[in-house]
Design a protein around this motif. Sequence first.
Motif, PDB file in Angstrom:
ATOM      1  N   PHE A  30       0.832  -1.211   0.000  1.00  0.00           N
ATOM      2  CA  PHE A  30       0.000   0.000   0.000  1.00  0.00           C
ATOM      3  C   PHE A  30       0.865   1.259   0.000  1.00  0.00           C
ATOM      4  O   PHE A  30       0.648   2.186  -0.782  1.00  0.00           O
ATOM      5  N   LEU A  31       1.871   1.286   0.885  1.00  0.00           N
ATOM      6  CA  LEU A  31       2.732   2.462   0.952  1.00  0.00           C
ATOM      7  C   LEU A  31       3.548   2.633  -0.326  1.00  0.00           C
ATOM      8  O   LEU A  31       3.877   3.758  -0.714  1.00  0.00           O
ATOM      9  N   GLY A  32       3.844   1.513  -1.001  1.00  0.00           N
ATOM     10  CA  GLY A  32       4.626   1.582  -2.231  1.00  0.00           C
ATOM     11  C   GLY A  32       3.945   2.347  -3.344  1.00  0.00           C
ATOM     12  O   GLY A  32       4.610   2.907  -4.218  1.00  0.00           O
ATOM     13  N   PHE A  33       2.622   2.379  -3.327  1.00  0.00           N
ATOM     14  CA  PHE A  33       1.929   3.163  -4.353  1.00  0.00           C
ATOM     15  C   PHE A  33       2.074   4.656  -4.089  1.00  0.00           C
ATOM     16  O   PHE A  33       2.142   5.457  -5.018  1.00  0.00           O
ATOM     17  N   LEU A  34       2.148   5.031  -2.814  1.00  0.00           N
ATOM     18  CA  LEU A  34       2.265   6.440  -2.457  1.00  0.00           C
ATOM     19  C   LEU A  34       3.711   6.925  -2.510  1.00  0.00           C
ATOM     20  O   LEU A  34       3.976   8.084  -2.829  1.00  0.00           O
ATOM     21  N   VAL A  35       4.658   6.037  -2.181  1.00  0.00           N
ATOM     22  CA  VAL A  35       6.077   6.388  -2.192  1.00  0.00           C
ATOM     23  C   VAL A  35       6.793   5.423  -3.128  1.00  0.00           C
ATOM     24  O   VAL A  35       7.333   4.414  -2.695  1.00  0.00           O
ATOM     25  N   PRO A  36       6.779   5.702  -4.437  1.00  0.00           N
ATOM     26  CA  PRO A  36       7.323   4.752  -5.410  1.00  0.00           C
ATOM     27  C   PRO A  36       8.847   4.789  -5.499  1.00  0.00           C
ATOM     28  O   PRO A  36       9.436   5.255  -6.471  1.00  0.00           O
ATOM     29  N   SER A  37       9.500   4.285  -4.473  1.00  0.00           N
ATOM     30  CA  SER A  37      10.964   4.233  -4.463  1.00  0.00           C
ATOM     31  C   SER A  37      11.391   3.095  -3.553  1.00  0.00           C
ATOM     32  O   SER A  37      11.241   3.179  -2.335  1.00  0.00           O
ATOM     33  N   GLY A  38      11.919   2.017  -4.153  1.00  0.00           N
ATOM     34  CA  GLY A  38      12.298   0.865  -3.369  1.00  0.00           C
ATOM     35  C   GLY A  38      13.309   1.182  -2.285  1.00  0.00           C
ATOM     36  O   GLY A  38      13.129   0.828  -1.120  1.00  0.00           O
ATOM     37  N   GLY A  39      14.399   1.851  -2.661  1.00  0.00           N
ATOM     38  CA  GLY A  39      15.434   2.164  -1.687  1.00  0.00           C
ATOM     39  C   GLY A  39      15.024   3.252  -0.719  1.00  0.00           C
ATOM     40  O   GLY A  39      15.219   3.128   0.497  1.00  0.00           O
ATOM     41  N   GLY A  40      14.431   4.322  -1.228  1.00  0.00           N
ATOM     42  CA  GLY A  40      14.016   5.423  -0.364  1.00  0.00           C
ATOM     43  C   GLY A  40      12.947   5.005   0.618  1.00  0.00           C
ATOM     44  O   GLY A  40      12.982   5.365   1.796  1.00  0.00           O
ATOM     45  N   LYS A  41      11.978   4.206   0.152  1.00  0.00           N
ATOM     46  CA  LYS A  41      10.903   3.769   1.031  1.00  0.00           C
ATOM     47  C   LYS A  41      11.435   2.813   2.099  1.00  0.00           C
ATOM     48  O   LYS A  41      10.954   2.804   3.234  1.00  0.00           O
ATOM     49  N   TRP A  42      12.427   2.005   1.739  1.00  0.00           N
ATOM     50  CA  TRP A  42      13.014   1.099   2.725  1.00  0.00           C
ATOM     51  C   TRP A  42      13.671   1.877   3.866  1.00  0.00           C
ATOM     52  O   TRP A  42      13.590   1.490   5.032  1.00  0.00           O
ATOM     53  N   ILE A  43      14.313   2.978   3.527  1.00  0.00           N
ATOM     54  CA  ILE A  43      14.959   3.802   4.554  1.00  0.00           C
ATOM     55  C   ILE A  43      13.916   4.343   5.527  1.00  0.00           C
ATOM     56  O   ILE A  43      14.167   4.485   6.724  1.00  0.00           O
ATOM     57  N   ILE A  44      12.713   4.631   5.011  1.00  0.00           N
ATOM     58  CA  ILE A  44      11.630   5.104   5.870  1.00  0.00           C
ATOM     59  C   ILE A  44      11.071   3.951   6.707  1.00  0.00           C
ATOM     60  O   ILE A  44      10.849   4.083   7.913  1.00  0.00           O
ATOM     61  N   GLU A  45      10.833   2.811   6.084  1.00  0.00           N
ATOM     62  CA  GLU A  45      10.172   1.690   6.748  1.00  0.00           C
ATOM     63  C   GLU A  45      11.096   0.885   7.665  1.00  0.00           C
ATOM     64  O   GLU A  45      10.657   0.380   8.705  1.00  0.00           O
ATOM     65  N   ALA A  46      12.350   0.719   7.262  1.00  0.00           N
ATOM     66  CA  ALA A  46      13.251  -0.222   7.935  1.00  0.00           C
ATOM     67  C   ALA A  46      13.338  -0.042   9.447  1.00  0.00           C
ATOM     68  O   ALA A  46      13.315  -1.037  10.187  1.00  0.00           O
ATOM     69  N   PRO A  47      13.449   1.201   9.967  1.00  0.00           N
ATOM     70  CA  PRO A  47      13.608   1.331  11.423  1.00  0.00           C
ATOM     71  C   PRO A  47      12.496   0.653  12.228  1.00  0.00           C
ATOM     72  O   PRO A  47      12.769  -0.022  13.224  1.00  0.00           O
ATOM     73  N   TYR A  48      11.242   0.805  11.798  1.00  0.00           N
ATOM     74  CA  TYR A  48      10.171   0.191  12.582  1.00  0.00           C
ATOM     75  C   TYR A  48       9.809  -1.212  12.099  1.00  0.00           C
ATOM     76  O   TYR A  48       9.425  -2.061  12.897  1.00  0.00           O
ATOM     77  N   VAL A  49       9.938  -1.484  10.791  1.00  0.00           N
ATOM     78  CA  VAL A  49       9.642  -2.825  10.296  1.00  0.00           C
ATOM     79  C   VAL A  49      10.649  -3.835  10.847  1.00  0.00           C
ATOM     80  O   VAL A  49      10.277  -4.922  11.334  1.00  0.00           O
ATOM     81  N   MET A  50      11.936  -3.489  10.797  1.00  0.00           N
ATOM     82  CA  MET A  50      12.958  -4.417  11.267  1.00  0.00           C
ATOM     83  C   MET A  50      12.954  -4.528  12.793  1.00  0.00           C
ATOM     84  O   MET A  50      13.287  -5.580  13.345  1.00  0.00           O
ATOM     85  N   GLN A  51      12.569  -3.453  13.480  1.00  0.00           N
ATOM     86  CA  GLN A  51      12.452  -3.541  14.931  1.00  0.00           C
ATOM     87  C   GLN A  51      11.312  -4.492  15.302  1.00  0.00           C
ATOM     88  O   GLN A  51      11.430  -5.304  16.234  1.00  0.00           O
ATOM     89  N   ALA A  52      10.218  -4.409  14.549  1.00  0.00           N
ATOM     90  CA  ALA A  52       9.099  -5.325  14.796  1.00  0.00           C
ATOM     91  C   ALA A  52       9.512  -6.764  14.510  1.00  0.00           C
ATOM     92  O   ALA A  52       9.167  -7.687  15.259  1.00  0.00           O
TER      93      ALA A  52
END
Length: 472
Positions: A380-402
């Motif tokens: 879902f977020l990928g449609f709003l932020v179409p950037s694999g690397g950039g979006k990972w930098i946003i998501e990684a801190p909380y996704v990987m912590q989870a």
Amino acid sequence: MTQAARPNPTPPARLSGLERLAYGFTAWAEKWFPDAFVFVVLTLLAVVAADLAMGAAPLAIANEFGAGFWSLIPFTMQMAMVVIAGYVVAASPPCARLIGRLALVPRNGAQAVAWVAFISMASSFFNWALSLVLGGLLTRALARRADLNLDYRAAGAAAYLGLGATWALGLSSSSAMLQANAASMPKAIADITGVIPLSQTIFLPQSMLMAAILLVCAVLISYFSAPRGDRVRTAADLGCDISADVQMAETQTRPGDWFEFSPVLPILIALLAAGFIFSEFSSKGPLNAISNLNTYNFIFLMIGLLLHRTIRSFLRAVTKAVPACAGVLIQFPFYGAIAGLLTHVNGASGHSISHYISNLFVSIATADTFPIVIGVYSAFLGFLVPSGGGKWIIEAPYVMQAAKDLHAHMGWAVEVYNAAEALPNLINPFWMLPLLGVLGLKAKDIVGFCFTQLLFSAPLVMLLLWGLARTL
């Protein structure tokens, strides 16, 4: 016939229900969706507002924004070089001759569409930019075969499948490469995950099996969904110019031009590069060597230089590739700032935004359901932020912590992101632009076929992410 004057390729009365839905969605997106950079700015402002609501001081937020803005310069340059290197290789004369041979393989239009899908997806495992250019040029070459009766729209959609389905499971995966490179990772991510080698992400047997299944299914869907008979719309029907790409002959006009036209310099550089590559592979092993983004880009650039044979041809290809990097160059600094703001500990609350988001995921997911929860969210977020690397930098801190809190496989968490993040690419016009420029089409011409792929791929990806996670 010009692009603007071309007729509607398929009369509305002849559209199936699925095609009507896809075309309606595309018309809505083209009317209401702003440039991708607008979403970056809106995301930044949303994070700032959340920090303020948590009691952070405005000056502290401003300082964190400025401090994080340039934190991704090495990774930004690396991602830009991925695009340039892939384009340079695909645009080389030997690659053009290869495309000519590949265009002789199919025997009918449906086979040609499936063939384009296979070539695009297979090449995307090496470089996503390579797959876009290679798939687009192959489609043009096939369209010049009058005996095929090729549907140009379906073939164009097939050429996009490398980026729209499998690229993130290959060597140009931004998130996997970032996690494998300690020097490229922001501190906010490194503190949580540490280095995750490629053997635990894209080279996991489960990941490679998933990639193979997705490739086979997408090729089959491309074949069976390709229009036949009087439903075919050729490049001529669409008013697209598919004449062979002829390079303008250039001649030396002064003695100094000898250096630009001579193959001697590229060969000497390639020999020097071969020595370095041999040293890297023998001392570190092939997998560890290719895990380094600098080495990965170095190999592609040197191959491109050697394939072009002359400095002049090489630089011309680089010049054409640079505009495709614009989004990476301007958006990634903002992503770095957003990552810093997400992980910034607010004095008033004693916690960061990513802390609360990761706790939310932990509260609604288990180790068993984590792939589905994160997969749906990332798609879902990928449609709003179409950037694999950039979006990972946003998501990684909380996704990987989870993932860490739930004791999930950390490498598979990266692959969950990779597989799910690619899904919205199938209907997001942002990444279609380079390919559409090569083909002379518009997003609405191919999105109906891409939407069909999405309807099949989305449940399949989620099932694979959940099922294969149970084998780790």
